[in-house]
Motif scaffolding. Sequence first.
Motif, PDB file in Angstrom:
ATOM      1  N   ARG A  17       0.862  -1.176   0.000  1.00 54.95           N
ATOM      2  CA  ARG A  17       0.000   0.000   0.000  1.00 54.95           C
ATOM      3  C   ARG A  17       0.895   1.222   0.000  1.00 54.95           C
ATOM      4  O   ARG A  17       1.838   1.305   0.768  1.00 54.95           O
ATOM      5  CB  ARG A  17      -0.890  -0.005   1.216  1.00 54.95           C
ATOM      6  CG  ARG A  17      -1.932  -1.097   1.130  1.00 54.95           C
ATOM      7  CD  ARG A  17      -2.983  -0.828   2.112  1.00 54.95           C
ATOM      8  NE  ARG A  17      -3.946   0.038   1.436  1.00 54.95           N
ATOM      9  CZ  ARG A  17      -5.220   0.044   1.698  1.00 54.95           C
ATOM     10  NH1 ARG A  17      -5.693  -0.734   2.614  1.00 54.95           N
ATOM     11  NH2 ARG A  17      -6.035   0.841   1.053  1.00 54.95           N
ATOM     12  N   LYS A  18       0.573   2.146  -0.866  1.00 50.31           N
ATOM     13  CA  LYS A  18       1.335   3.382  -0.940  1.00 50.31           C
ATOM     14  C   LYS A  18       0.492   4.512  -0.383  1.00 50.31           C
ATOM     15  O   LYS A  18      -0.722   4.524  -0.535  1.00 50.31           O
ATOM     16  CB  LYS A  18       1.688   3.708  -2.393  1.00 50.31           C
ATOM     17  CG  LYS A  18       2.675   2.764  -3.026  1.00 50.31           C
ATOM     18  CD  LYS A  18       2.995   3.237  -4.423  1.00 50.31           C
ATOM     19  CE  LYS A  18       3.995   2.356  -5.104  1.00 50.31           C
ATOM     20  NZ  LYS A  18       4.292   2.833  -6.455  1.00 50.31           N
ATOM     21  N   ALA A  19       1.158   5.460   0.223  1.00 50.37           N
ATOM     22  CA  ALA A  19       0.479   6.667   0.677  1.00 50.37           C
ATOM     23  C   ALA A  19       0.024   7.443  -0.561  1.00 50.37           C
ATOM     24  O   ALA A  19       0.668   7.365  -1.614  1.00 50.37           O
ATOM     25  CB  ALA A  19       1.427   7.514   1.513  1.00 50.37           C
ATOM     26  N   PRO A  20      -1.074   8.200  -0.464  1.00 52.63           N
ATOM     27  CA  PRO A  20      -1.564   8.942  -1.626  1.00 52.63           C
ATOM     28  C   PRO A  20      -0.497   9.803  -2.295  1.00 52.63           C
ATOM     29  O   PRO A  20      -0.429   9.857  -3.520  1.00 52.63           O
ATOM     30  CB  PRO A  20      -2.692   9.802  -1.040  1.00 52.63           C
ATOM     31  CG  PRO A  20      -3.175   9.018   0.127  1.00 52.63           C
ATOM     32  CD  PRO A  20      -1.946   8.358   0.694  1.00 52.63           C
ATOM     33  N   VAL A  43     -10.232  12.679 -13.369  1.00 50.45           N
ATOM     34  CA  VAL A  43      -8.904  12.543 -12.752  1.00 50.45           C
ATOM     35  C   VAL A  43      -8.668  13.664 -11.744  1.00 50.45           C
ATOM     36  O   VAL A  43      -8.217  13.417 -10.618  1.00 50.45           O
ATOM     37  CB  VAL A  43      -7.791  12.507 -13.829  1.00 50.45           C
ATOM     38  CG1 VAL A  43      -6.409  12.671 -13.209  1.00 50.45           C
ATOM     39  CG2 VAL A  43      -7.878  11.213 -14.631  1.00 50.45           C
ATOM     40  N   GLU A  44      -8.976  14.896 -12.133  1.00 53.39           N
ATOM     41  CA  GLU A  44      -8.793  16.031 -11.219  1.00 53.39           C
ATOM     42  C   GLU A  44      -9.600  15.840  -9.938  1.00 53.39           C
ATOM     43  O   GLU A  44      -9.082  16.057  -8.838  1.00 53.39           O
ATOM     44  CB  GLU A  44      -9.225  17.337 -11.890  1.00 53.39           C
ATOM     45  CG  GLU A  44      -8.248  17.863 -12.889  1.00 53.39           C
ATOM     46  CD  GLU A  44      -8.742  19.133 -13.579  1.00 53.39           C
ATOM     47  OE1 GLU A  44      -9.974  19.415 -13.571  1.00 53.39           O
ATOM     48  OE2 GLU A  44      -7.899  19.849 -14.135  1.00 53.39           O
ATOM     49  N   LYS A  45     -10.855  15.446 -10.073  1.00 55.86           N
ATOM     50  CA  LYS A  45     -11.733  15.283  -8.910  1.00 55.86           C
ATOM     51  C   LYS A  45     -11.233  14.185  -7.975  1.00 55.86           C
ATOM     52  O   LYS A  45     -11.083  14.395  -6.772  1.00 55.86           O
ATOM     53  CB  LYS A  45     -13.145  14.961  -9.372  1.00 55.86           C
ATOM     54  CG  LYS A  45     -14.121  14.779  -8.237  1.00 55.86           C
ATOM     55  CD  LYS A  45     -15.525  14.521  -8.763  1.00 55.86           C
ATOM     56  CE  LYS A  45     -16.515  14.586  -7.622  1.00 55.86           C
ATOM     57  NZ  LYS A  45     -17.125  13.367  -7.280  1.00 55.86           N
ATOM     58  N   VAL A  46     -10.964  13.008  -8.537  1.00 54.57           N
ATOM     59  CA  VAL A  46     -10.539  11.872  -7.713  1.00 54.57           C
ATOM     60  C   VAL A  46      -9.196  12.165  -7.046  1.00 54.57           C
ATOM     61  O   VAL A  46      -9.032  11.934  -5.846  1.00 54.57           O
ATOM     62  CB  VAL A  46     -10.477  10.578  -8.560  1.00 54.57           C
ATOM     63  CG1 VAL A  46      -9.834   9.447  -7.777  1.00 54.57           C
ATOM     64  CG2 VAL A  46     -11.874  10.189  -9.026  1.00 54.57           C
ATOM     65  N   CYS A  47      -8.263  12.682  -7.796  1.00 50.40           N
ATOM     66  CA  CYS A  47      -6.940  12.960  -7.230  1.00 50.40           C
ATOM     67  C   CYS A  47      -7.002  14.039  -6.160  1.00 50.40           C
ATOM     68  O   CYS A  47      -6.328  13.930  -5.129  1.00 50.40           O
ATOM     69  CB  CYS A  47      -5.960  13.323  -8.339  1.00 50.40           C
ATOM     70  SG  CYS A  47      -5.504  11.896  -9.359  1.00 50.40           S
ATOM     71  N   ALA A  48      -7.821  15.055  -6.360  1.00 46.28           N
ATOM     72  CA  ALA A  48      -7.973  16.098  -5.346  1.00 46.28           C
ATOM     73  C   ALA A  48      -8.602  15.523  -4.078  1.00 46.28           C
ATOM     74  O   ALA A  48      -8.145  15.804  -2.965  1.00 46.28           O
ATOM     75  CB  ALA A  48      -8.819  17.250  -5.885  1.00 46.28           C
TER      76      ALA A  48
END
Length: 99
Positions: A17-20, A43-48
């Motif tokens: 597991r990696k940290a965000p 992508v912008e929404k999920v990553c934010a």
Amino acid sequence: MARMSSMFRRGERRTERKAPAERLVTLIGKPGCHLCDDAQGVVEKVCADLGVPWEKKDITEDEELHRAYWEQVPVVLVDGAQHTFWRVDEQRLRKALAG
């Protein structure tokens, strides 16, 4: 032959597991592509929401990317591995980044 522990059964993969902040989403697209614009919104929404960095690459500026992905744009990579192309499913991307 020693028995496999229950942790490593057939078909299971051990993943770290990696940290965000250690993840990276790459959106590969081209100008004037409405599917690329739609994908960028997801992508912008999920990553934010998850605190995951992302980058955008243009196949018209990179010959290698153009050869590899010109028929599939937009393409989304998660940590360098192809996750999806054409349409980005928000829930599927969230799941990929959570694991």
